[in-house]
Design an enzyme around this catalytic site. Structure first.
Site, PDB file in Angstrom:
ATOM      1  N   LYS A 115       0.841  -1.203   0.000  1.00 16.50           N
ATOM      2  CA  LYS A 115       0.000   0.000   0.000  1.00 16.50           C
ATOM      3  C   LYS A 115       0.873   1.248   0.000  1.00 16.50           C
ATOM      4  CE  LYS A 115      -4.060  -2.133   2.009  1.00 16.50           C
ATOM      5  NZ  LYS A 115      -4.785  -2.454   3.243  1.00 16.50           N
ATOM      6  N   LYS A 216      -3.062 -10.343  -7.071  1.00 24.18           N
ATOM      7  CA  LYS A 216      -4.402 -10.806  -6.672  1.00 24.18           C
ATOM      8  C   LYS A 216      -5.510  -9.926  -7.279  1.00 24.18           C
ATOM      9  CE  LYS A 216      -5.657  -8.454  -2.485  1.00 24.18           C
ATOM     10  NZ  LYS A 216      -6.137  -8.394  -1.143  1.00 24.18           N
ATOM     11  N   LYS A 219     -10.463  -5.176  -5.533  1.00 27.07           N
ATOM     12  CA  LYS A 219     -11.535  -4.199  -5.785  1.00 27.07           C
ATOM     13  C   LYS A 219     -11.008  -2.911  -6.374  1.00 27.07           C
ATOM     14  CE  LYS A 219     -13.899  -5.524  -1.614  1.00 27.07           C
ATOM     15  NZ  LYS A 219     -13.713  -5.391  -0.195  1.00 27.07           N
TER      16      LYS A 219
HETATM   17  P1  TYM Z   1     -10.920  -7.780   2.100  1.00 26.03           P
HETATM   18  O1  TYM Z   1     -12.088  -6.879   2.338  1.00 26.03           O
HETATM   19  O2  TYM Z   1      -9.844  -7.307   1.182  1.00 26.03           O
HETATM   20  O3  TYM Z   1     -11.413  -9.174   1.559  1.00 26.03           O
HETATM   21  C1  TYM Z   1     -12.447  -9.942   2.188  1.00 26.03           C
HETATM   22  C2  TYM Z   1     -12.093 -11.420   2.103  1.00 26.03           C
HETATM   23  O4  TYM Z   1     -11.885 -11.795   0.745  1.00 26.03           O
HETATM   24  C3  TYM Z   1     -10.618 -12.439   0.592  1.00 26.03           C
HETATM   25  N1  TYM Z   1     -10.072 -12.064  -0.730  1.00 26.03           N
HETATM   26  C4  TYM Z   1      -9.674 -12.953  -1.643  1.00 26.03           C
HETATM   27  N2  TYM Z   1      -9.632 -14.295  -1.653  1.00 26.03           N
HETATM   28  C5  TYM Z   1      -9.160 -14.901  -2.775  1.00 26.03           C
HETATM   29  N3  TYM Z   1      -8.727 -14.236  -3.872  1.00 26.03           N
HETATM   30  C6  TYM Z   1      -8.754 -12.877  -3.904  1.00 26.03           C
HETATM   31  N4  TYM Z   1      -8.356 -12.236  -4.991  1.00 26.03           N
HETATM   32  C7  TYM Z   1      -9.241 -12.174  -2.758  1.00 26.03           C
HETATM   33  N5  TYM Z   1      -9.393 -10.857  -2.460  1.00 26.03           N
HETATM   34  C8  TYM Z   1      -9.900 -10.816  -1.209  1.00 26.03           C
HETATM   35  C9  TYM Z   1      -9.757 -11.880   1.718  1.00 26.03           C
HETATM   36  O5  TYM Z   1      -8.711 -12.750   2.031  1.00 26.03           O
HETATM   37  C10 TYM Z   1     -10.770 -11.775   2.833  1.00 26.03           C
HETATM   38  O6  TYM Z   1     -10.934 -13.022   3.459  1.00 26.03           O
HETATM   39  N6  TYM Z   1      -8.107  -7.214   6.192  1.00 26.03           N
HETATM   40  C11 TYM Z   1      -9.275  -7.865   5.644  1.00 26.03           C
HETATM   41  C12 TYM Z   1     -10.552  -7.551   6.378  1.00 26.03           C
HETATM   42  C13 TYM Z   1     -10.542  -7.847   7.828  1.00 26.03           C
HETATM   43  C14 TYM Z   1     -10.600  -9.128   8.434  1.00 26.03           C
HETATM   44  C15 TYM Z   1     -10.633  -8.891   9.826  1.00 26.03           C
HETATM   45  C16 TYM Z   1     -10.638 -10.415   7.912  1.00 26.03           C
HETATM   46  C17 TYM Z   1     -10.530  -6.922   8.835  1.00 26.03           C
HETATM   47  N7  TYM Z   1     -10.598  -7.535  10.026  1.00 26.03           N
HETATM   48  C18 TYM Z   1     -10.695  -9.946  10.734  1.00 26.03           C
HETATM   49  C19 TYM Z   1     -10.698 -11.484   8.839  1.00 26.03           C
HETATM   50  C20 TYM Z   1     -10.734 -11.232  10.213  1.00 26.03           C
HETATM   51  C21 TYM Z   1      -9.452  -7.415   4.217  1.00 26.03           C
HETATM   52  O7  TYM Z   1      -9.005  -6.383   3.814  1.00 26.03           O
HETATM   53  O8  TYM Z   1     -10.269  -8.237   3.480  1.00 26.03           O
END
Ligand code: TYM
Length: 353
Positions: A115, A216, A219
Site C-alpha cells: 500500500k 491478486k 476491488k
Molecule cells: P478484504 O475486504 O480485502 O477481503 C475480504 C475477504 O476476501 C478475501 N479475498 C480474496 N480471496 C481470494 N482471492 C482474492 N483475490 C481475494 N481478495 C480478497 C480476503 O482474504 C478476505 O478473506 N483485512 C481484511 C478484512 C478484515 C478481516 C478482519 C478479515 C478486517 N478484520 C478480521 C478477517 C478477520 C481485508 O481487507 O479483506
C-alpha cells in the site's frame, strides 16, 4: 444459536462491490461453517477509511455489503452480521494490543509495504526500516492507520475470542500477527484469548487479476477488466473473462509457468465444484477460447442466484437495518465481555458504580 459451539469470525471491507475473489476465496467457505460454529461476520468500515474515499459511498457500500453477504448465503438467522464502527471494543482493544506490538513488526507487513509503494513510499527491509519518500506522489501521505491496520484486525478477531478465521491467502500474515499477539497477551497477563486458526479453502483462496495473473484480484484495480465483481452483468462477466490474459502454449493445465490458465482453472473449479483433475481432463485438446467460454458460463451460473437474491434484498432497507441491529446486539454483548476482561487484566481501574 448455541454458545457451546466454537467461534468463527471474519470480515470484509466495504470499499466497493465484493469481487469474485471475495466470494470464491472467502465468503463461499464461510457459508459451509454456519451450522457448526457460532459465527460473527463483520463489515469493517473502520478499516476502509485507511484509504481515502467518499463518505456517502462508504455509508451506501456498508448497507449494500450486508445485502451481498446475505445474497451469498450468509443466513442472518444463523450468523451475527455486524458493522465494526457500531461496536464498542474494536478500537479499544486495538489500542491495548498496539501497546504490545513492536513498530517493526508492522513495518514488515507485506500489505503495508504494497500500500505504501502504491503511494510512492518505500519501506526499508532487514534492520533498516526507514520510510523513504523520494518517489512519493505530490501531496501523498502515508497515514498511520495503514501501519496500524493489522493491529485493528487482530482486535476484530480477539474481541470475539474466535477459534477459526476463514480468509483468502492474502490475509495469512495478518493472522500470524494476530496469533502472536494472542500468545503474547496470554503470556503477559494470563490465559485470556484463544489462539485463532486460519482457515483457507483448498480452491479459490487466491483468485488473481484477469489482466496480471501474478497479482491478486482486487476491488481497487485501476484496470477495469482485471476484476470480476459479484454484481457484474453476465455480458460483462463474459467480456472480461474472454479478454483475460492467457499464457503461451495451448494446454489447459494448472502449472506455475501458466499463471493465467491456472487462475481461470481455479475460478472454474471453485464455481463448479469439479476437481482440478476433472477440469483438466475435460479441456484436454480444447482451444483457450473454448475453455474461457466454459469458465465464463460457470462463473455466470455460480453468480446468477447470488445476483437474483441481491436484487430482491437491496431495496429493502428496513430489513437490512434490522439484520444489522440484531447482529450488532449479539456482537456487542460478546465484545463488552472480552473488553471488560482485558481491561481488568491490564490493570485499568474498575468504573465506580
Ligand atoms: P478484504 O475486504 O480485502 O477481503 C475480504 C475477504 O476476501 C478475501 N479475498 C480474496 N480471496 C481470494 N482471492 C482474492 N483475490 C481475494 N481478495 C480478497 C480476503 O482474504 C478476505 O478473506 N483485512 C481484511 C478484512 C478484515 C478481516 C478482519 C478479515 C478486517 N478484520 C478480521 C478477517 C478477520 C481485508 O481487507 O479483506
Amino acid at each position: 444459536m448455541s454458545d457451546q459451539r466454537p467461534t468463527v469470525l471474519t470480515c470484509a471491507q466495504p470499499t466497493g462491490q465484493l469481487t469474485l475473489g471475495n466470494y470464491l476465496g472467502a465468503i463461499k467457505n464461510w457459508v459451509a461453517l454456519l451450522d457448526d460454529y457460532t459465527c460473527y461476520f463483520g463489515i469493517v468500515d473502520q478499516h476502509a477509511i485507511t484509504v481515502k474515499g467518499i463518505p456517502a459511498e462508504l455509508r451506501r457500500n456498508t448497507l449494500e455489503c450486508i445485502a451481498q453477504y446475505i445474497a451469498c448465503g450468509l443466513d442472518p438467522e444463523k450468523a451475527h452480521l455486524f458493522v465494526q464502527s457500531h461496536i464498542v471494543g474494536h478500537t479499544e482493544l486495538a489500542w491495548v494490543l498496539g501497546c504490545m506490538t513492536p513498530i517493526g513488526d508492522l513495518q514488515r507487513m507485506t500489505q503495508f509495504k504494497e500500500k505504501a509503494s502504491k503511494l510512492g513510499f518505500e519501506i526499508g527491509s532487514g534492520d533498516d526500516l526507514r520510510i523513504k519518500n523520494e518517489g512519493a506522489r505530490p501531496g501523498a501521505t502515508l497515514n498511520s492507520g495503514l501501519l496500524y491496520y493489522p493491529v485493528l484486525m487482530a482486535a476484530d478477531i480477539l474481541l470475539y475470542n474466535a477459534h477459526l478465521v476463514p480468509t483468502g491467502e492474502d490475509q495469512r500474515q495478518h493472522l500470524e500477527l494476530t496469533r502472536d499477539l494472542a500468545q503474547r497477551f496470554n503470556a503477559t497477563y494470563s490465559e485470556t484469548f484463544n489462539v485463532p486458526e486460519p482457515h483457507m479453502g483448498k480452491v479459490g483462496a487466491r483468485i488473481m487479476s484477469l489482466q496480471e495473473p501474478t497479482k491478486k484480484m482486487s476491488k481497487s484495480d485501476e484496470n477495469l477488466n482485471a476484476t470480476l465483481f459479484l454484481l457484474d452483468e453476465p455480458a460483462v462477466l463474459k467480456k472480461k473473462i474472454m479478454s483475460a490474459v492467457t499464457d503461451s502454449g495451448t494446454e489447459v493445465v494448472a502449472r506455475e509457468d501458466k499463471p493465467g490458465i491456472s487462475n481461470l482453472l481455479s475460478m472454474y473449479t471453485a464455481s463448479t465444484g469439479e476437481s482440478l483433475d476433472q477440469a483438466e481432463n475435460q479441456f484436454t485438446g480444447k482451444q483457450y477460447g473454448e475453455f474461457k467460454a466454459a469458465v465464463a458460463d460457470a462463473v455466470i451460473a455460480a453468480l446468477e442466484p447470488v445476483q437474483a437474491k441481491y436484487k430482491a434484498l437491496v431495496s429493502d432497507k428496513g430489513y437490512l437495518q434490522s439484520v444489522i441491529k440484531t447482529g450488532n446486539e449479539a456482537a456487542q454483548k460478546t465484545a463488552y465481555k472480552t473488553l471488560a476482561k482485558v481491561y481488568r487484566k491490564v490493570g485499568f481501574m474498575e468504573r465506580p458504580r
